[in-house]
Design a protein around this motif. Structure first.
Motif, short mmCIF file in Angstrom:
data_model
loop_
_atom_site.label_atom_id
_atom_site.label_comp_id
_atom_site.label_asym_id
_atom_site.label_seq_id
_atom_site.Cartn_x
_atom_site.Cartn_y
_atom_site.Cartn_z
N LEU A 218 -8.16 -0.29 8.42
CA LEU A 218 -7.83 0.53 7.26
C LEU A 218 -6.39 1.01 7.30
N ALA A 219 -5.71 0.92 6.17
CA ALA A 219 -4.37 1.46 6.03
C ALA A 219 -4.43 2.78 5.27
N ARG A 220 -3.93 3.84 5.91
CA ARG A 220 -3.79 5.12 5.22
C ARG A 220 -2.78 5.95 5.98
N TYR A 221 -1.72 6.35 5.27
CA TYR A 221 -0.61 7.06 5.89
C TYR A 221 -0.75 8.54 5.58
N ILE B 4 0.84 -1.20 0.00
CA ILE B 4 0.00 0.00 0.00
C ILE B 4 0.87 1.25 0.00
N ALA B 5 1.89 1.25 0.84
CA ALA B 5 2.81 2.40 0.86
C ALA B 5 3.52 2.55 -0.48
N ALA B 6 3.91 1.44 -1.08
CA ALA B 6 4.62 1.50 -2.36
C ALA B 6 3.73 2.05 -3.47
N THR C 146 -8.33 2.78 -1.72
CA THR C 146 -7.98 2.81 -3.13
C THR C 146 -7.91 1.41 -3.71
N TRP C 147 -7.24 0.49 -3.00
CA TRP C 147 -7.19 -0.89 -3.49
C TRP C 147 -8.58 -1.48 -3.54
N TRP C 148 -9.39 -1.28 -2.52
CA TRP C 148 -10.74 -1.84 -2.45
C TRP C 148 -11.59 -1.40 -3.63
N LYS C 149 -11.50 -0.13 -3.96
CA LYS C 149 -12.25 0.37 -5.11
C LYS C 149 -11.77 -0.28 -6.40
#
Length: 262
Positions: free
Chosen positions: A209-212, A32-34, A189-192
């Motif tokens: 949820l992952a969000r930085y 996700i970070a990448a 974003t990935w889920w969508k």
């Protein structure tokens, strides 16, 4: 092999083995970070008092000083147990039991590989290798880490409908075997992109949820709140940093079971 007509043919070749070459360095949020970047984080000095600090770790993290983590405020932790149906975190026992010994409520997570086997099969593999829930008040239900594919196509070559069904097979199997709904770890974003933003799981499976970024931002469809927010992959503490969306007694309730967490 002799076929009609007396012709000899070579035996069919076996299917290629699944690639787990990156599994030791694959952990919640790495992809996700990448793909989505890191855009800051919340102001920890002004953190809401109704947020509870926790961590997640994997074999990539190595040995963890859980006593120090507890002293710095950690109250819960998730540990990577498995990936696909061919990888077990070699550090899992020490990390998982070490958190428990330090008085930290802990759970296990599974890194999904929809490209190598079915969701039900991976849920069973996860349960057999550390992902089972214990009704001891100190164990969180298992979590499914579903994010970008580290080996290729972001959605593992699956259509949104097929990906949604794969996730449903995993979560349905986990619930049937353990009597608890698995958490789903992902990014909006990935889920969508990979499920078509399905709203199928919001009423059944808690969201991690992952969000930085400084704020939680938009949630995937179906959820009106997150249970856990993974907000940072840095900070000098073991593993990634998370907030449980509530005071510590809500973490205890999630560990204790459906009646307490309702």
């Amino acid at each position: 092999m002799l076929v009609p007509g007396g012709l000899l043919t070579a035996p069919a070749s076996a299917a290629p083995a699944a690639d787990y070459s990156l599994a030791g360095d694959t952990y919640a949020g790495a992809q996700i970070a990448a793909h989505e970047g890191v855009h800051g984080g919340p102001d920890l000095a002004r953190a809401d008092v109704d947020q509870t600090l926790g961590h997640d770790v994997s074999g990539h993290t190595g040995a963890v000083d859980w006593t120090a983590a507890s002293g710095s405020g950690a109250r819960f932790a998730y540990v990577k147990a498995t990936e696909g149906t061919g990888f077990v975190n070699p550090q899992f026992g020490g990390q998982y039991d070490g958190a428990h010994a330090a008085g930290i409520i802990r759970g296990a997570y599974h890194f999904a590989r929809p490209d190598v086997s079915g969701g039900a099969e991976q849920a069973e593999y996860f349960i057999a290798h550390g992902g089972a829930w214990r009704g001891d008040g100190k164990t969180l239900p298992g979590a499914l880490d579903i994010e970008y594919n580290p080996y290729g196509d972001a959605c593992y070559g699956k259509s949104p409908a097929d990906m949604t069904n794969w996730i449903a097979d995993f979560t349905r199997t986990y619930l049937a075997k353990e009597g608890r709904s698995a958490l789903i770890y992902t990014s909006t974003t990935w889920w969508k992109r990979c499920t078509g933003n399905t709203n199928r799981f919001g009423d059944t499976d808690p969201l991690w949820l992952a969000r930085y970024a400084p704020q939680i931002g938009e949630l995937p469809a179906g959820w009106d709140k997150q249970s856990i927010w993974q907000f940072s992959r840095t900070g000098g503490l073991p593993g990634d940093q998370n907030y449980y969306n509530g005071p510590f007694n809500r973490v205890q309730a999630l560990a204790s079971g459906p009646s307490a967490a309702a």
